[in-house]
Write a protein that holds these residues in place. Structure first.
Motif, mmCIF file in Angstrom:
data_model
loop_
_atom_site.group_PDB
_atom_site.id
_atom_site.type_symbol
_atom_site.label_atom_id
_atom_site.label_comp_id
_atom_site.label_asym_id
_atom_site.label_seq_id
_atom_site.Cartn_x
_atom_site.Cartn_y
_atom_site.Cartn_z
ATOM 1 N N THR A 1 12.070 -7.938 8.686
ATOM 2 C CA THR A 1 12.133 -8.349 10.090
ATOM 3 C C THR A 1 11.786 -7.185 11.012
ATOM 4 N N ILE A 2 12.258 -5.986 10.668
ATOM 5 C CA ILE A 2 11.903 -4.787 11.449
ATOM 6 C C ILE A 2 10.395 -4.599 11.451
ATOM 7 N N ARG A 3 9.802 -4.727 10.283
ATOM 8 C CA ARG A 3 8.349 -4.574 10.165
ATOM 9 C C ARG A 3 7.622 -5.675 10.950
ATOM 10 N N ALA B 1 1.880 1.291 20.292
ATOM 11 C CA ALA B 1 2.083 0.974 18.883
ATOM 12 C C ALA B 1 0.771 0.969 18.108
ATOM 13 N N THR B 2 -0.351 0.844 18.828
ATOM 14 C CA THR B 2 -1.666 0.822 18.189
ATOM 15 C C THR B 2 -2.347 2.183 18.238
ATOM 16 N N PRO C 1 4.248 5.099 14.243
ATOM 17 C CA PRO C 1 4.971 3.832 14.099
ATOM 18 C C PRO C 1 4.560 3.060 12.847
ATOM 19 N N LEU C 2 3.293 3.206 12.434
ATOM 20 C CA LEU C 2 2.826 2.521 11.239
ATOM 21 C C LEU C 2 3.618 2.954 10.008
ATOM 22 N N ALA D 1 5.171 1.046 6.709
ATOM 23 C CA ALA D 1 5.091 1.566 5.342
ATOM 24 C C ALA D 1 6.465 1.892 4.760
ATOM 25 N N LEU D 2 7.298 2.584 5.536
ATOM 26 C CA LEU D 2 8.610 3.010 5.035
ATOM 27 C C LEU D 2 9.525 1.821 4.749
ATOM 28 N N VAL D 3 9.608 0.885 5.693
ATOM 29 C CA VAL D 3 10.505 -0.258 5.505
ATOM 30 C C VAL D 3 9.990 -1.183 4.397
#
Length: 294
Positions: free
Chosen positions: A209-211, A227-228, A233-234, A239-241
């Motif tokens: 959901t965060i992603r 964000a782009t 943020p990517l 990637a991390l989540v």
């Protein structure tokens, strides 16, 4: 030298960090190897095998990302890179749904309620996964064409919004499953396997959901939004989540019977039912004798 750099910037909207891409590739490759070994060696439920091609695709997505800024970039390479890193996190949500349907199947419920029929729920989960993913995939592809970019952006936002609605509905259903005492099963050597499986699903759903919210913000703010135009943020919100979500879901097999033990459990439950019926029958036969003695 300036030409290729400018082309990379035109596609990515920032200058990609090469070390970060290599680290992400290494992390996903290691999780992929761990997942394959765990699923194959520990005989995980069949639905978990879907994660192997999905995680492999995510890993290849970062391979293509490295290719994009290591060789002359073009729209084909960029599109493949995006698809390989966007689609797997969308489709892996199917593992969450399959976990619940597998749980219901093992519970051997006898009911005509739609929401407790594991076969119908399985079909519904596929539809709820495929439709939003297709909208996002097609929308992303259309955004690579200048004239179709507004249409593609709207399709992507529609797909993300639909997926968020599905996640919300699934969260409410998770609460119901958590409280429903009839949904219960046994795993040899594991105490309260239902609770342990649900904890993993709650964690994975929260991460995805965060992603999803990050991707929705990214699409809503457009190509010039923060964000782009920023890369961090990517990696933080995507990637991390996603890596943690795959890691959590890869341990689900410890909450379910092994593939070759499911039949044994079902047969064992059938024997229990036969035994109970036999005891009831014996009791009914004995009642007249007691009455006769009196």
């Amino acid at each position: 030298m300036d030409g290729p750099v400018d082309m990379v910037y035109m596609y990515f909207r920032y200058h990609p960090n090469k070390p970060a891409a290599y680290v992400a590739l290494a992390v996903f490759a290691l999780i992929d190897i761990y997942l394959i070994l765990r699923i194959r060696l520990q005989k995980a439920p069949a639905f978990m095998y879907k994660m192997i091609p999905l995680l492999t695709m995510e890993t290849l997505g970062f391979v293509m990302r490295i290719v994009c800024f290591s060789t002359p970039i073009n729209s084909g390479k960029f599109l493949v890179s995006n698809l390989f890193t966007v689609l797997p996190p969308n489709i892996v949500s199917l593992i969450n749904y399959n976990t619940i349907t597998h749980m219901i199947r093992l519970s051997n419920l006898e009911t005509d309620k739609f929401y407790l029929n594991h076969k119908k729920l399985k079909i519904l989960s596929i539809v709820c996964t495929v439709v939003p993913s297709m909208l996002q995939g097609i929308g992303g592809a259309l955004q690579t064409v200048a004239d179709l970019r507004p249409i593609g952006l709207n399709m992507a936002i529609a797909g993300l919004s639909a997926q968020l609605a599905v996640f919300t509905s699934f969260f409410l259903f998770l609460i119901f499953v958590t409280r429903e005492k009839s949904i219960q099963y046994q795993v040899e050597g594991v105490r309260n396997p239902k609770k342990k499986a649900l904890i993993r699903v709650y964690i994975a759903l929260s991460l995805l959901t965060i992603r999803l919210i990050y991707r929705l913000v990214q699409s809503s703010t457009g190509p010039t939004g923060p964000a782009t135009t920023n890369e961090w943020p990517l990696y933080v919100f995507d990637a991390l989540v996603v890596a943690f979500a795959f890691l959590v879901l890869s341990t689900l097999n410890s909450c379910f019977p092994k593939k070759d033990e499911e039949i044994f459990i079902e047969i064992d439950e059938e024997k229990c039912r036969s035994s109970r019926e036999s005891n009831v029958s014996d009791t009914l036969k004995e009642e007249p004798r007691e009455e006769y003695k009196l």
